[in-house]
Design a protein around this motif. Structure first.
Motif, PDB file in Angstrom:
ATOM      1  N   MET A   1       0.838  -1.183   0.065  1.00 21.78           N
ATOM      2  CA  MET A   1       0.086   0.037  -0.022  1.00 21.78           C
ATOM      3  C   MET A   1       0.908   1.235   0.052  1.00 21.78           C
ATOM      4  O   MET A   1       1.842   1.326   0.772  1.00 21.78           O
ATOM      5  N   VAL A   2       0.344   2.135  -0.652  1.00 20.07           N
ATOM      6  CA  VAL A   2       1.382   3.507  -0.850  1.00 20.07           C
ATOM      7  C   VAL A   2       0.968   4.473   0.353  1.00 20.07           C
ATOM      8  O   VAL A   2      -0.464   4.536   0.731  1.00 20.07           O
ATOM      9  N   GLN A   3       1.643   4.705   1.279  1.00 15.83           N
ATOM     10  CA  GLN A   3       1.583   5.504   2.345  1.00 15.83           C
ATOM     11  C   GLN A   3       1.622   7.010   2.169  1.00 15.83           C
ATOM     12  O   GLN A   3       1.232   7.773   2.922  1.00 15.83           O
ATOM     13  N   SER A   4       2.561   7.141   1.237  1.00 21.41           N
ATOM     14  CA  SER A   4       2.779   8.721   1.062  1.00 21.41           C
ATOM     15  C   SER A   4       3.305   8.794  -0.327  1.00 21.41           C
ATOM     16  O   SER A   4       3.972   7.938  -0.981  1.00 21.41           O
ATOM     17  N   ALA A   5       3.261  10.231  -0.915  1.00 22.16           N
ATOM     18  CA  ALA A   5       4.052  10.564  -2.176  1.00 22.16           C
ATOM     19  C   ALA A   5       4.272  12.114  -2.048  1.00 22.16           C
ATOM     20  O   ALA A   5       3.665  12.793  -1.453  1.00 22.16           O
ATOM     21  N   THR A   6       5.588  12.318  -2.503  1.00 23.25           N
ATOM     22  CA  THR A   6       5.936  13.521  -2.762  1.00 23.25           C
ATOM     23  C   THR A   6       6.313  14.124  -4.199  1.00 23.25           C
ATOM     24  O   THR A   6       6.551  13.221  -4.909  1.00 23.25           O
ATOM     25  N   VAL A   7       6.067  15.492  -4.372  1.00 21.65           N
ATOM     26  CA  VAL A   7       6.028  16.033  -5.642  1.00 21.65           C
ATOM     27  C   VAL A   7       7.432  16.877  -5.606  1.00 21.65           C
ATOM     28  O   VAL A   7       7.195  17.897  -4.781  1.00 21.65           O
ATOM     29  N   PRO A   8       8.490  16.656  -6.314  1.00 23.33           N
ATOM     30  CA  PRO A   8       9.617  17.801  -6.219  1.00 23.33           C
ATOM     31  C   PRO A   8       9.388  19.112  -6.679  1.00 23.33           C
ATOM     32  O   PRO A   8       8.638  19.125  -7.351  1.00 23.33           O
ATOM     33  N   PRO A   9       9.955  20.054  -5.989  1.00 24.68           N
ATOM     34  CA  PRO A   9       9.594  21.304  -6.221  1.00 24.68           C
ATOM     35  C   PRO A   9       9.823  21.922  -7.662  1.00 24.68           C
ATOM     36  O   PRO A   9      10.877  21.226  -8.268  1.00 24.68           O
ATOM     37  N   SER A  10       8.726  22.527  -8.425  1.00 21.03           N
ATOM     38  CA  SER A  10       9.050  22.964  -9.905  1.00 21.03           C
ATOM     39  C   SER A  10      10.112  23.963  -9.863  1.00 21.03           C
ATOM     40  O   SER A  10      10.603  24.322  -8.937  1.00 21.03           O
ATOM     41  N   ARG A  11      10.550  24.167 -11.065  1.00 21.43           N
ATOM     42  CA  ARG A  11      11.760  25.031 -11.162  1.00 21.43           C
ATOM     43  C   ARG A  11      11.427  26.521 -10.746  1.00 21.43           C
ATOM     44  O   ARG A  11      12.282  27.241 -10.218  1.00 21.43           O
TER      45      ARG A  11
END
Length: 238
Positions: A1-11
């Motif tokens: 199960m996916v517990q968390s996800a992060t998106v890297p900051p944009s430029r």
């Protein structure tokens, strides 16, 4: 199960900005909150940011308009003027047990007319039927730029600039330069006039530098031709 996800900051999120012009002089014009800036020549503005009083906790959303025109033209409807739009907002609430927090107090705004001449910039916040926001400051900002030098020591350096006739150089070294992890940040000191500077020689043709000489030469030629014509006429009569 996916517990968390992060998106890297944009430029854009990684960009650092510095304040070019700031004002706390903010006036009301009808239903609009307005600030006016005198922007010097060749200052690249790329974002407009707002500071709100820390005592103000309410949610809001306001449409923003940024208008600029060359300082030499006081008419905002001038053909060279431009108008950009954006929105600032704050949303802090809990809905269905889920907390929503969103705040946007800056507007991307790349201004073009200020690159060739000084400009007047007007930032207007449209309040509509709502009370004006307690804005404490409005800033015109530019992305931070860095100039890197491979200096042999950390001694103070002198940066010379200001010759408008120079073209952008092309250095092979730019392909070989690798910034070191150990670097020294330098802050620009106060700008000073270079007493040793001399204007470069004027390379224009003499007639372009002194157009009156062409008229003088033309008058001399006309006079000489007139004298020759008069003498020729007298010789024919004799």
């Amino acid at each position: 199960m996916v517990q968390s996800a992060t998106v890297p900051p944009s430029r854009e999120a990684q960009s650092l900005y510095t304040t070019a012009v700031q004002t706390a002089t903010i006036t009301q014009r009808g239903r609009k909150t307005v600030a006016t800036f005198a922007l010097p020549q060749r200052i690249p503005i790329e974002r407009v940011s707002f500071s709100i009083s820390s005592a103000f906790k309410a949610n809001f959303s306001r449409d923003i308009s940024i208008t600029d025109h060359p300082a030499a033209s006081p008419n905002p409807a001038d053909a060279l003027s431009e108008t950009l739009a954006g929105t600032i907002l704050r949303v802090h609430l809990t809905q269905a047990g889920r907390e929503i927090r969103q705040e946007q107090l800056s507007v991307p705004a790349t201004l073009g007319s200020n690159m060739q001449s000084a400009a007047t910039v007007e930032v207007a916040v449209n309040n509509g039927d709502d009370a004006p926001l307690p804005i404490t400051a409005i800033r015109l900002e530019m992305r931070q730029r860095k100039i890197c030098f491979d200096a042999p020591t950390a001694q103070p350096l002198t940066l010379f600039y200001g010759d408008a006739d120079l073209t952008a150089p092309q250095y092979d070294y730019t392909r070989l330069f690798s910034p070191s992890a150990e670097f020294h940040a330098a802050n620009l000191g106060p700008e000073q006039f270079n007493p040793a500077y001399r204007d470069r020689p004027d390379a224009r043709p003499l007639t372009d530098r002194h157009p009156h000489l062409l008229w003088i030469a033309l008058l001399i030629v006309i006079c000489l031709l007139a004298i020759v014509a008069i003498r020729s006429s007298k010789t024919v009569h004799h």
